[in-house]
Scaffold this motif. Structure first.
Motif, short mmCIF file in Angstrom:
data_model
loop_
_atom_site.label_atom_id
_atom_site.label_comp_id
_atom_site.label_asym_id
_atom_site.label_seq_id
_atom_site.Cartn_x
_atom_site.Cartn_y
_atom_site.Cartn_z
N PHE A 5 9.90 18.36 15.97
CA PHE A 5 10.60 18.66 14.72
C PHE A 5 10.07 19.92 14.06
CE2 PHE A 5 7.04 16.10 13.27
CZ PHE A 5 6.63 16.73 12.11
N LEU A 6 8.96 20.47 14.56
CA LEU A 6 8.48 21.75 14.07
C LEU A 6 9.16 22.87 14.83
CD1 LEU A 6 4.63 21.15 13.88
CD2 LEU A 6 6.23 21.23 11.99
N ALA A 7 9.35 24.04 14.19
CA ALA A 7 9.92 25.19 14.89
C ALA A 7 8.99 25.61 16.01
CB ALA A 7 10.11 26.35 13.90
N PRO A 8 9.52 25.87 17.22
CA PRO A 8 8.64 26.28 18.33
C PRO A 8 8.00 27.63 18.04
CG PRO A 8 10.95 26.63 18.90
CD PRO A 8 10.94 25.88 17.60
N THR A 46 0.86 -1.18 0.00
CA THR A 46 0.00 0.00 0.00
C THR A 46 0.90 1.24 0.00
OG1 THR A 46 -1.90 1.07 1.05
CG2 THR A 46 -0.18 0.22 2.52
N GLN A 47 0.32 2.42 0.00
CA GLN A 47 1.11 3.65 -0.07
C GLN A 47 0.83 4.53 1.14
OE1 GLN A 47 1.61 5.63 -4.05
NE2 GLN A 47 -0.27 4.46 -4.49
N LEU A 48 1.90 5.15 1.67
CA LEU A 48 1.78 6.20 2.66
C LEU A 48 2.00 7.53 1.94
CD1 LEU A 48 1.51 7.17 5.62
CD2 LEU A 48 4.01 6.98 5.80
N VAL A 49 0.99 8.38 1.95
CA VAL A 49 1.04 9.67 1.23
C VAL A 49 1.17 10.79 2.27
CG1 VAL A 49 -0.12 11.18 -0.40
CG2 VAL A 49 -0.43 8.68 -0.56
N VAL A 50 2.19 11.61 2.10
CA VAL A 50 2.48 12.71 3.05
C VAL A 50 2.58 14.02 2.28
CG1 VAL A 50 4.07 13.60 4.79
CG2 VAL A 50 3.71 11.14 4.58
N GLU A 51 2.04 15.09 2.88
CA GLU A 51 2.11 16.43 2.27
C GLU A 51 2.17 17.47 3.40
OE1 GLU A 51 -1.28 17.53 0.01
OE2 GLU A 51 -0.19 19.01 -1.20
N TRP A 52 2.97 18.53 3.22
CA TRP A 52 3.10 19.61 4.23
C TRP A 52 3.10 20.95 3.48
CZ3 TRP A 52 7.44 19.71 8.52
CH2 TRP A 52 7.07 20.62 9.52
N PRO A 53 1.95 21.43 3.06
CA PRO A 53 1.90 22.66 2.23
C PRO A 53 2.47 23.89 2.93
CG PRO A 53 -0.19 21.46 2.16
CD PRO A 53 0.62 20.84 3.24
N ASP A 54 2.24 24.02 4.25
CA ASP A 54 2.69 25.23 4.94
C ASP A 54 4.20 25.38 4.92
OD1 ASP A 54 0.15 25.22 7.58
OD2 ASP A 54 0.12 25.91 5.49
N GLU A 55 4.93 24.27 4.79
CA GLU A 55 6.39 24.33 4.74
C GLU A 55 6.93 24.10 3.34
OE1 GLU A 55 6.68 25.59 8.44
OE2 GLU A 55 8.41 25.24 7.16
N GLY A 56 6.04 24.16 2.36
CA GLY A 56 6.49 24.06 0.98
C GLY A 56 6.87 22.65 0.54
N MET A 57 6.41 21.64 1.27
CA MET A 57 6.71 20.25 0.91
C MET A 57 5.53 19.65 0.17
SD MET A 57 8.56 19.00 4.45
CE MET A 57 8.77 17.35 3.82
N GLY A 58 5.79 19.22 -1.03
CA GLY A 58 4.73 18.66 -1.85
C GLY A 58 4.41 17.23 -1.46
N GLU A 59 3.47 16.68 -2.16
CA GLU A 59 3.01 15.32 -1.87
C GLU A 59 4.11 14.30 -2.19
OE1 GLU A 59 -1.07 13.98 -3.06
OE2 GLU A 59 0.10 12.60 -4.32
#
Length: 402
Positions: free
Chosen positions: A101-104, A40-53
């Motif tokens: 791992f996120l900036a405080p 199966t696939q694990l799909v991750v995306e973080w738009p606020d930090e400019g990381m695409g899918e």
């Protein structure tokens, strides 16, 4: 290969020290149901930090094997209503705070620093107007150049009353800001709403470099702007007089005026030899009267008023209420001589005090009001003859020597 929709929002990077890292973090995914066998696939995306899918293939065999070791914690608990829980979702149960791992989040102080940094960055961006310029800004040559480079007019009126950039630079700025405007071809002799040119304000500021720059740019030196005062005539009363005495059209001051100016300079020098904190200070000058006589006129007994040093004051100088109950009286030698009365308060400028100490002579009291303004009163022979706020522009009815 199968696909199962999963949303990810980790709120805790893991409470165990072994899970913590500056470069990675461990999170728990709680799936509503087991994934089918196979990949199966694990799909991750973080738009606020400019990381695409991103998509990662996962072998579900290990997940299904671990699930076989699960046991029921609450036997008999009714399963959730399938109609209220969409299939294919998950829940994050640990809610202890943002992941490491996120900036405080920034502190209020850091936010204020960022705001100031952004304001400083924007301050020097070129723009085609003079909006937002404060008095101190007219001394910032880099800011003046940025506005000029952005297309701001060097001759545009920027304040009510017709003041142009050159007037304000001469009043509040520096020679460098005046030079920056002159380099853009600004009109050196433009008049503001009060009929004054930039050279008039430079003369009032007694700024040699500014005066030189304006004269070299062709500024009119001798045309009166406050009859009979021209910028040049003002300069003749200052240490900058040599800059204008040899210019075409130069005038001379009357001998009696020169004598009065020299006498005033001597008084100023006598008063300014010692640095003074003037905020809240009251001071009076009494001509031709000695210390003991001034003490008597104030209602005191000279025998009960001994001389003391500043370190031996009978009260705490920082105690404002206590300081209002004392005045200092200091004799001044010479001719005519006299006394100086001082207090951390208004009393030396009080009309009742000035009337008392000015019998048969003259006295002038000044109060540097900490709330704003400097106020003076002149007494002669026991009567008040003039009161004024010092530093205001002269009125039409004032004598020329004002």
């Amino acid at each position: 290969m199968t696909s199962q929709a999963v949303g990810l929002m980790p709120l805790d990077a893991g409470g165990h020290a072994s899970h913590r890292s500056l470069f990675r973090t461990a999170v728990d995914l709680y799936a509503a149901e087991l994934p089918p066998s196979g990949e199966t696939q694990l799909v991750v995306e973080w738009p606020d930090e400019g990381m695409g899918e991103t998509r990662t293939l996962i072998d579900t065999a290990a997940i299904r094997a671990a699930a076989e070791q699960a046991f029921e914690v609450w036997p008999g608990l009714e399963p959730p209503d399938p109609a209220g829980q969409p299939s294919g979702t998950f829940t994050v149960l640990e809610m202890s705070g943002p992941p490491s791992f996120l900036a405080p989040p920034l502190s209020p102080r850091q936010l204020e620093e960022r705001r100031r940094e952004e304001e400083a960055r924007r301050r020097y961006l070129p723009r085609a107007d003079w909006t937002g310029m404060g008095y101190r800004d007219w001394g910032d040559a880099a800011l003046i150049r940025a506005r000029l480079d952005g297309g701001a007019s060097p001759d545009a009126p920027v304040q009510q009353g017709g003041a142009r950039p050159l007037h304000l630079a001469a009043s509040w700025g520096k020679a460098e800001t005046v030079a920056a405007l002159l380099a853009h071809g600004v009109e050196a002799d433009a008049h503001d709403g009060e009929g004054h040119t930039a050279l008039w304000y430079a003369a009032c500021a007694v700024d040699e470099d500014m005066v030189r720059a304006l004269i070299e740019a062709g500024a009119d030196v001798w045309t009166p702007q406050e009859e009979p005062w021209s910028p040049g005539r003002l300069l003749l009363t200052t240490p900058l007089a040599p800059l204008v005495t040899e210019l075409p059209g130069a005038v001379s001051l009357p001998a009696e005026e020169v004598a009065a100016l020299r006498a005033a300079d001597a008084l100023i020098a006598a008063f300014s030899e010692q640095g003074l904190w003037t905020e809240g200070l009251g001071i009076a000058f009494v001509a031709g009267v000695g210390e003991d006589e001034v003490v008597r006129r104030l209602g005191g007994d000279p025998a009960l008023c001994p001389a003391v040093d500043e370190e031996d004051m009978p009260f705490d100088p920082m105690d404002y209420d206590a300081s209002l109950r004392y005045v200092g009286v200091t004799g001044v030698d010479g001719s005519p001589g006299g006394c100086v009365i001082v207090q951390d308060g208004y009393m030396p400028s009080d009309e009742a005090l000035l009337r008392a100490v000015s019998a048969g002579t003259s006295a002038y009291g000044v109060y540097f009001n900490p709330k704003g303004g400097t106020f003076g009163a002149l007494a002669r022979d026991g009567g008040i003859v003039a009161s004024e706020e010092i530093g205001l522009s002269p009125q039409a009815t004032d004598p020329a020597a004002y």
